[in-house]
Design an enzyme around this catalytic site. Structure first.
Site, PDB file in Angstrom:
ATOM      1  N   MET A 163       0.652  -1.255   0.111  1.00 36.26           N
ATOM      2  CA  MET A 163      -0.050  -0.018   0.022  1.00 36.26           C
ATOM      3  C   MET A 163       1.076   1.075   0.102  1.00 36.26           C
ATOM      4  O   MET A 163       0.386   2.377   0.233  1.00 36.26           O
ATOM      5  CB  MET A 163      -0.892  -0.079   1.112  1.00 36.26           C
ATOM      6  CG  MET A 163      -1.855  -1.361   1.191  1.00 36.26           C
ATOM      7  SD  MET A 163      -3.360  -0.947   2.066  1.00 36.26           S
ATOM      8  CE  MET A 163      -3.035  -0.520   3.603  1.00 36.26           C
ATOM      9  N   ALA A 204       4.187   4.125   0.964  1.00 42.51           N
ATOM     10  CA  ALA A 204       4.731   4.470   2.073  1.00 42.51           C
ATOM     11  C   ALA A 204       6.003   3.411   2.537  1.00 42.51           C
ATOM     12  O   ALA A 204       5.920   2.890   3.578  1.00 42.51           O
ATOM     13  CB  ALA A 204       3.868   4.865   3.114  1.00 42.51           C
ATOM     14  N   HIS A 230       9.021  -3.353   3.466  1.00 48.23           N
ATOM     15  CA  HIS A 230       8.706  -3.510   2.293  1.00 48.23           C
ATOM     16  C   HIS A 230       9.831  -3.928   1.338  1.00 48.23           C
ATOM     17  O   HIS A 230       9.977  -4.893   0.464  1.00 48.23           O
ATOM     18  CB  HIS A 230       8.013  -2.393   1.500  1.00 48.23           C
ATOM     19  CG  HIS A 230       6.815  -2.041   2.203  1.00 48.23           C
ATOM     20  ND1 HIS A 230       6.908  -0.955   3.093  1.00 48.23           N
ATOM     21  CD2 HIS A 230       5.674  -2.537   2.273  1.00 48.23           C
ATOM     22  CE1 HIS A 230       5.449  -0.692   3.390  1.00 48.23           C
ATOM     23  NE2 HIS A 230       4.692  -1.651   3.143  1.00 48.23           N
ATOM     24  N   GLN A 278     -10.305  -2.742   2.130  1.00 46.68           N
ATOM     25  CA  GLN A 278      -9.760  -3.422   3.327  1.00 46.68           C
ATOM     26  C   GLN A 278      -9.997  -2.536   4.710  1.00 46.68           C
ATOM     27  O   GLN A 278      -9.714  -2.865   5.751  1.00 46.68           O
ATOM     28  CB  GLN A 278      -8.347  -4.016   3.109  1.00 46.68           C
ATOM     29  CG  GLN A 278      -7.321  -2.944   2.915  1.00 46.68           C
ATOM     30  CD  GLN A 278      -5.952  -3.743   2.915  1.00 46.68           C
ATOM     31  OE1 GLN A 278      -5.789  -4.202   1.608  1.00 46.68           O
ATOM     32  NE2 GLN A 278      -5.174  -3.740   3.646  1.00 46.68           N
ATOM     33  N   GLY A 321       4.594 -10.201   4.231  1.00 49.64           N
ATOM     34  CA  GLY A 321       5.484 -10.221   5.244  1.00 49.64           C
ATOM     35  C   GLY A 321       4.826 -11.187   6.412  1.00 49.64           C
ATOM     36  O   GLY A 321       3.316 -10.981   6.343  1.00 49.64           O
ATOM     37  N   LYS A 356       4.727  -9.956   9.424  1.00 52.76           N
ATOM     38  CA  LYS A 356       4.252  -9.139  10.078  1.00 52.76           C
ATOM     39  C   LYS A 356       2.573  -9.187  10.070  1.00 52.76           C
ATOM     40  O   LYS A 356       2.159  -8.954  11.266  1.00 52.76           O
ATOM     41  CB  LYS A 356       4.824  -7.469   9.535  1.00 52.76           C
ATOM     42  CG  LYS A 356       3.851  -6.396  10.107  1.00 52.76           C
ATOM     43  CD  LYS A 356       4.548  -6.051  11.206  1.00 52.76           C
ATOM     44  CE  LYS A 356       3.594  -4.731  11.759  1.00 52.76           C
ATOM     45  NZ  LYS A 356       2.827  -4.211  10.939  1.00 52.76           N
ATOM     46  N   ASP A 357       2.193  -9.263   8.957  1.00 57.20           N
ATOM     47  CA  ASP A 357       0.610  -9.646   8.763  1.00 57.20           C
ATOM     48  C   ASP A 357       0.234 -10.931   8.673  1.00 57.20           C
ATOM     49  O   ASP A 357       0.103 -11.603   7.766  1.00 57.20           O
ATOM     50  CB  ASP A 357       0.026  -8.707   7.723  1.00 57.20           C
ATOM     51  CG  ASP A 357       0.449  -7.360   7.750  1.00 57.20           C
ATOM     52  OD1 ASP A 357      -0.282  -6.665   8.458  1.00 57.20           O
ATOM     53  OD2 ASP A 357       1.330  -6.881   7.289  1.00 57.20           O
ATOM     54  N   SER A 368       4.139   1.150   7.980  1.00 59.70           N
ATOM     55  CA  SER A 368       3.847   2.357   7.239  1.00 59.70           C
ATOM     56  C   SER A 368       3.185   3.550   8.480  1.00 59.70           C
ATOM     57  O   SER A 368       3.137   4.494   8.362  1.00 59.70           O
ATOM     58  CB  SER A 368       2.856   2.399   6.131  1.00 59.70           C
ATOM     59  OG  SER A 368       3.561   1.680   5.187  1.00 59.70           O
ATOM     60  N   ARG A 369       2.509   2.857   9.358  1.00 57.87           N
ATOM     61  CA  ARG A 369       1.645   3.401  10.350  1.00 57.87           C
ATOM     62  C   ARG A 369       2.507   4.153  11.278  1.00 57.87           C
ATOM     63  O   ARG A 369       1.917   5.009  12.242  1.00 57.87           O
ATOM     64  CB  ARG A 369       0.638   2.710  11.028  1.00 57.87           C
ATOM     65  CG  ARG A 369      -0.650   2.305  10.008  1.00 57.87           C
ATOM     66  CD  ARG A 369      -1.918   1.793  10.658  1.00 57.87           C
ATOM     67  NE  ARG A 369      -3.233   1.808   9.614  1.00 57.87           N
ATOM     68  CZ  ARG A 369      -3.492   0.610   8.947  1.00 57.87           C
ATOM     69  NH1 ARG A 369      -2.884  -0.372   8.950  1.00 57.87           N
ATOM     70  NH2 ARG A 369      -4.625   0.930   7.981  1.00 57.87           N
TER      71      ARG A 369
HETATM   72  P1  AMP Z   1       1.467  -3.069   3.465  1.00 57.73           P
HETATM   73  O1  AMP Z   1       1.965  -2.058   2.599  1.00 57.73           O
HETATM   74  O2  AMP Z   1       1.416  -2.609   4.852  1.00 57.73           O
HETATM   75  O3  AMP Z   1       0.095  -3.475   3.036  1.00 57.73           O
HETATM   76  O4  AMP Z   1       2.278  -4.347   3.288  1.00 57.73           O
HETATM   77  C1  AMP Z   1       2.740  -4.702   2.415  1.00 57.73           C
HETATM   78  C2  AMP Z   1       3.544  -5.984   2.554  1.00 57.73           C
HETATM   79  O5  AMP Z   1       4.688  -5.696   3.358  1.00 57.73           O
HETATM   80  C3  AMP Z   1       2.574  -6.973   3.251  1.00 57.73           C
HETATM   81  O6  AMP Z   1       2.994  -8.362   2.932  1.00 57.73           O
HETATM   82  C4  AMP Z   1       3.127  -6.962   4.781  1.00 57.73           C
HETATM   83  O7  AMP Z   1       3.199  -8.024   5.580  1.00 57.73           O
HETATM   84  C5  AMP Z   1       4.783  -6.769   4.435  1.00 57.73           C
HETATM   85  N1  AMP Z   1       5.237  -5.899   5.706  1.00 57.73           N
HETATM   86  C6  AMP Z   1       4.969  -4.683   6.177  1.00 57.73           C
HETATM   87  N2  AMP Z   1       5.624  -4.300   7.160  1.00 57.73           N
HETATM   88  C7  AMP Z   1       6.587  -5.439   7.301  1.00 57.73           C
HETATM   89  C8  AMP Z   1       7.850  -5.619   8.008  1.00 57.73           C
HETATM   90  N3  AMP Z   1       7.922  -4.740   9.164  1.00 57.73           N
HETATM   91  N4  AMP Z   1       8.580  -6.354   7.678  1.00 57.73           N
HETATM   92  C9  AMP Z   1       8.302  -7.472   6.835  1.00 57.73           C
HETATM   93  N5  AMP Z   1       7.289  -7.359   5.914  1.00 57.73           N
HETATM   94  C10 AMP Z   1       6.397  -6.262   6.147  1.00 57.73           C
END
Ligand code: AMP
Length: 274
Positions: A27, A29, A34, A58, A144, A146-147, A183-184
């Site tokens: 998403m 940022a 990432h 979402q 990741g 992370k999620d 990103s948050r």
């Molecule tokens: P997002 O932009 O938050 O939707 O994240 C995009 C992808 O990056 C998702 O697969 C997340 O799980 C992964 N991601 C976000 N933060 C991290 C992190 N700190 N370490 C590893 N992967 C991450």
């Protein structure tokens, strides 16, 4: 590096790509979390596509869709520097039709923890990921840990819908204090950040207890809650197996410990696999 804003163009570009293609949906940022996914995709594939799309379906009513951080220029620089071949940046009107077919997360695994606190969130995630996987047809798609619940549901969707892609789970990237990058995190003041560190600290407390032989879930949860409640408003602390089913006690190699909570108005999540 191609910057693609149009679906037909993405299809044309994808059709012209030969060999292995890795895909990293985001998403935007972008941060080093990432970037670690992008670098892994780069290492394992001949071509890499990244998507940057703040997916409206979402976000729940009242969440931060409108103010979600946007850093288009910096994101494109990061992608270019990392050797990405194409960045797909659609707008929402292009991605969704009115009254379209839907995908729903499984009723149990999709509606506990994050899915319980954010009902419908995973339906939106799965919808967009299915669309993006169909458009990019990657050999490998990078997500990741992370999620963690999102990752498990995407793995299920790929299995259940016989999608021809391999989901590659990637380790959580943290800052030097242990805070999982997100990103948050830009919403956090330096005081907030100190409070936010209790999330990763609570996970370290849990792993330390487990290393010392503790296997009782309630004892571990209580210790985590003791730590967290001093600093944040806890949303949940959960200890489940890797399929997100409840367990009686810690099973080494098949347990995941998850925390979610609010630091001020910012909701953060973290987890660790043991
Ligand atoms: P997002 O932009 O938050 O939707 O994240 C995009 C992808 O990056 C998702 O697969 C997340 O799980 C992964 N991601 C976000 N933060 C991290 C992190 N700190 N370490 C590893 N992967 C991450």
């Amino acid at each position: 590096m191609l910057i693609i804003k149009d679906i037909d163009e993405l299809k044309r570009v994808r059709a012209s790509m030969e060999g292995s293609v890795g895909f990293v949906p985001t998403m935007g940022a972008l941060h080093p979390g990432h970037l670690s996914l992008i670098q892994r995709a780069k290492k394992e594939n001949e071509r890499v596509i990244v998507s940057i799309f703040v997916n409206p379906t979402q976000f729940l009513e009242g969440e931060d869709l409108e103010k979600y951080p946007k850093k288009e220029e910096a994101d494109l620089k990061i992608c270019k520097h990392a050797g990405v071949d194409a960045v797909f940046m659609p707008d929402a009107a292009m991605m969704y039709a009115k009254d379209e077919m839907s995908v729903t997360a499984p009723q149990v695994r999709g509606y506990i923890l994050e899915g319980e606190k954010r009902p419908g969130h995973f339906d939106g995630v799965l919808r967009v990921v299915l669309k993006l996987l169909n458009l990019t047809r990657p050999w490998r798609a990078y997500f990741g840990k992370k999620d963690a619940q999102q990752l498990a549901l995407i793995q299920s969707m790929v299995r259940d819908y016989f999608l021809d892609t391999t989901v590659v789970p990637c380790d959580i990237v943290r800052d030097s204090d242990g805070l999982a990058l997100s990103s948050r995190n830009v919403y956090l003041s330096s005081e907030d950040k100190k409070q936010a560190l209790s999330l990763s600290r609570s996970l370290r407390i849990a792993t330390k207890m487990i290393s010392s032989g503790e296997r009782n879930i309630e004892t571990i949860r209580d210790a985590m809650i003791d730590e967290l409640s001093q600093y944040i408003k806890i949303d949940y602390v959960a200890i489940v197996d890797r399929r997100f089913q409840s367990i009686e006690q810690i099973i080494i190699g098949d347990t995941i410990i998850l925390v979610a909570g609010f630091v001020g108005a910012t909701r953060l999540i973290d987890n660790i696999q043991v």
